[in-house]
Design an enzyme around this catalytic site. Structure first.
Site, PDB file in Angstrom:
ATOM      1  N   ASN A  27       0.989  -1.186   0.028  1.00  0.00           N
ATOM      2  CA  ASN A  27       0.038  -0.274  -0.052  1.00  0.00           C
ATOM      3  C   ASN A  27       1.095   1.133   0.063  1.00  0.00           C
ATOM      4  OD1 ASN A  27      -1.764   2.010   0.697  1.00  0.00           O
ATOM      5  ND2 ASN A  27      -2.315   1.508   2.714  1.00  0.00           N
ATOM      6  N   TRP A  28       0.983   1.947  -1.228  1.00  0.00           N
ATOM      7  CA  TRP A  28       1.974   2.917  -1.290  1.00  0.00           C
ATOM      8  C   TRP A  28       1.237   4.527  -0.678  1.00  0.00           C
ATOM      9  CZ3 TRP A  28       4.119   2.710  -7.004  1.00  0.00           C
ATOM     10  CH2 TRP A  28       4.711   1.311  -7.187  1.00  0.00           C
ATOM     11  N   LYS A  29       0.042   4.435  -0.034  1.00  0.00           N
ATOM     12  CA  LYS A  29      -0.295   5.556   0.416  1.00  0.00           C
ATOM     13  C   LYS A  29      -0.245   6.680  -0.689  1.00  0.00           C
ATOM     14  CE  LYS A  29       0.342   3.765   5.017  1.00  0.00           C
ATOM     15  NZ  LYS A  29       0.241   3.627   6.188  1.00  0.00           N
TER      16      LYS A  29
ATOM     17  N   HIS B 250      -9.453   0.986   4.843  1.00  0.00           N
ATOM     18  CA  HIS B 250      -8.141   1.229   5.605  1.00  0.00           C
ATOM     19  C   HIS B 250      -8.637   2.108   6.770  1.00  0.00           C
ATOM     20  CE1 HIS B 250      -4.077   2.450   6.458  1.00  0.00           C
ATOM     21  NE2 HIS B 250      -3.726   1.247   5.742  1.00  0.00           N
TER      22      HIS B 250
ATOM     23  N   GLU C 114      -6.642   4.623   7.796  1.00  0.00           N
ATOM     24  CA  GLU C 114      -6.530   6.097   7.572  1.00  0.00           C
ATOM     25  C   GLU C 114      -7.891   6.512   7.044  1.00  0.00           C
ATOM     26  OE1 GLU C 114      -3.000   5.688   5.446  1.00  0.00           O
ATOM     27  OE2 GLU C 114      -1.820   4.984   7.436  1.00  0.00           O
TER      28      GLU C 114
ATOM     29  N   GLU D  74      -5.244  -5.121  10.837  1.00  0.00           N
ATOM     30  CA  GLU D  74      -4.136  -4.244  10.752  1.00  0.00           C
ATOM     31  C   GLU D  74      -4.606  -3.382  11.978  1.00  0.00           C
ATOM     32  OE1 GLU D  74      -2.446  -2.961   6.862  1.00  0.00           O
ATOM     33  OE2 GLU D  74      -3.981  -1.470   7.127  1.00  0.00           O
TER      34      GLU D  74
ATOM     35  N   GLY E 172       2.366   2.263  10.794  1.00  0.00           N
ATOM     36  CA  GLY E 172       3.275   3.235  10.460  1.00  0.00           C
ATOM     37  C   GLY E 172       4.229   3.691  11.644  1.00  0.00           C
TER      38      GLY E 172
ATOM     39  N   SER F 295       3.513  -2.147  10.077  1.00  0.00           N
ATOM     40  CA  SER F 295       4.956  -2.380  10.418  1.00  0.00           C
ATOM     41  C   SER F 295       5.384  -3.681  10.009  1.00  0.00           C
ATOM     42  CB  SER F 295       5.307  -1.854  11.821  1.00  0.00           C
ATOM     43  OG  SER F 295       4.877  -0.614  12.074  1.00  0.00           O
TER      44      SER F 295
ATOM     45  N   GLY G 213       3.018  -1.192   4.218  1.00  0.00           N
ATOM     46  CA  GLY G 213       2.922   0.205   3.993  1.00  0.00           C
ATOM     47  C   GLY G 213       4.428   0.714   3.721  1.00  0.00           C
ATOM     48  N   GLY G 214       5.064   1.271   4.571  1.00  0.00           N
ATOM     49  CA  GLY G 214       6.337   1.940   4.541  1.00  0.00           C
ATOM     50  C   GLY G 214       7.244   1.226   3.766  1.00  0.00           C
TER      51      GLY G 214
HETATM   52  C1  PEP Z   1      -0.789   0.187   5.935  1.00  0.00           C
HETATM   53  O1  PEP Z   1      -0.754   1.238   5.459  1.00  0.00           O
HETATM   54  O2  PEP Z   1      -1.558  -0.640   5.435  1.00  0.00           O
HETATM   55  C2  PEP Z   1       0.355  -0.371   6.839  1.00  0.00           C
HETATM   56  C3  PEP Z   1       0.209  -1.390   7.384  1.00  0.00           C
HETATM   57  O3  PEP Z   1       1.484   0.514   6.838  1.00  0.00           O
HETATM   58  P1  PEP Z   1       2.729   0.129   7.706  1.00  0.00           P
HETATM   59  O4  PEP Z   1       3.475  -1.076   6.813  1.00  0.00           O
HETATM   60  O5  PEP Z   1       3.795   1.347   7.234  1.00  0.00           O
HETATM   61  O6  PEP Z   1       2.551   0.128   9.230  1.00  0.00           O
END
Ligand code: PEP
Length: 254
Positions: free
Chosen positions: A9-11, A95, A97, A167, A173, A213, A234-235
């Site tokens: 997930n590149w956000k 999600h 966010e 999640e 993040g 993470s 994500g990251g």
């Molecule tokens: C996400 O955005 O779904 C996520 C899990 O982010 P991260 O891996 O950065 O925690």
């Protein structure tokens, strides 16, 4: 057998030029991944240029969001029909966010889930509790409540098509990860709830990803858990080397 799925997930990161460069590096360095599915979910602006690069490749395209209508006066929104035109196979729904920053509620998330399925897109439906909810001993209640609300009255065969992502909000993040045991415990609770509502076959078919993470140094043990079928990343999906290491995981049990 559930095919493992690793999704990035590149956000709201990556210009088109950066997205093309990242995808080219991924394609150049992907090893044999025939036993797993790999998906990238770039921002909407990069879907169109990436689409031809990914066709006939082992990487699949997903979107980060969609609106549950084919077309209409919905300024700023993108429809499932538009995503299909760009060969998207997956779409992230619910999600945290989007729930927290954009006020998406259970009703809208249920509509998005249903609309994605009706169009042949696979929803990656996210559920997860906050730190406060976990501290209050409510994690399972919250997660299963979100799940019930999103699935509504879908039939078992529709539910079997969905990919779920557990999640925990406090792990997204932040660098904090649920322990493999805590993640497995929640995944098992989700699968048990699916079994009770939709039967054993459906429960055994649904893939449940872990997100929060996920990194090269925790993916192997996470993937060693019985009910963890992949990761939503994500990251660590924004850098080719870390995402490639995650995609090329070697599962080990804790
Ligand atoms: C996400 O955005 O779904 C996520 C899990 O982010 P991260 O891996 O950065 O925690």
């Amino acid at each position: 057998m559930r095919t493992p799925l690793l999704a990035g997930n590149w956000k709201m990161y990556m210009t088109v030029a950066e997205a093309v460069e990242l995808v080219q590096t991924l394609l150049d360095n992907l090893e044999m991944v025939g036993d797993r599915e790999v998906v990238v979910c770039p921002p909407f602006t990069a879907l169109h240029p990436l689409s031809p690069l990914l066709s006939e490749s082992p990487l699949q395209l997903g979107a980060q969001n969609m609106y549950p209508a084919d077309s209409g006066a919905f300024t700023g929104e993108i429809s499932p029909v538009m995503l299909l035109e760009l060969n998207c196979r997956y779409v992230i729904v619910g999600h945290s966010e989007r729930r927290q920053l954009f006020g998406e509620d259970d009703t809208l998330i249920a509509r998005k889930t249903r609309s994605a399925l009706e169009h042949g897109l696979t929803p990656i439906l996210c559920v997860g509790e906050t730190q406060t909810e976990r501290a209050a001993g409510q994690a399972e209640m919250i997660v299963l409540g979100q799940l019930r609300a999103a699935l509504g009255d879908l039939a078992g065969e529709q539910v079997a098509e969905i990919v779920l992502a557990y999640e925990p909000v406090w792990a997204i993040g932040t660098g904090l990860t649920a322990s493999p045991l805590d993640a497995q415990t929640m995944h098992a609770a989700i699968r048990e709830a699916l079994r009770v509502h939709y039967g054993t076959d459906t429960a055994n078919e649904v893939r449940i990803l872990y997100g929060g993470s996920v990194k090269p140094d925790n993916i192997d043990v996470l993937m060693g858990q019985a009910d963890i079928d992949g990761a939503l990343v994500g990251g660590a999906a924004l850098k080719a080397d870390s995402f490639l290491r995650i995609v090329h995981y070697h599962s080990t049990s804790s």
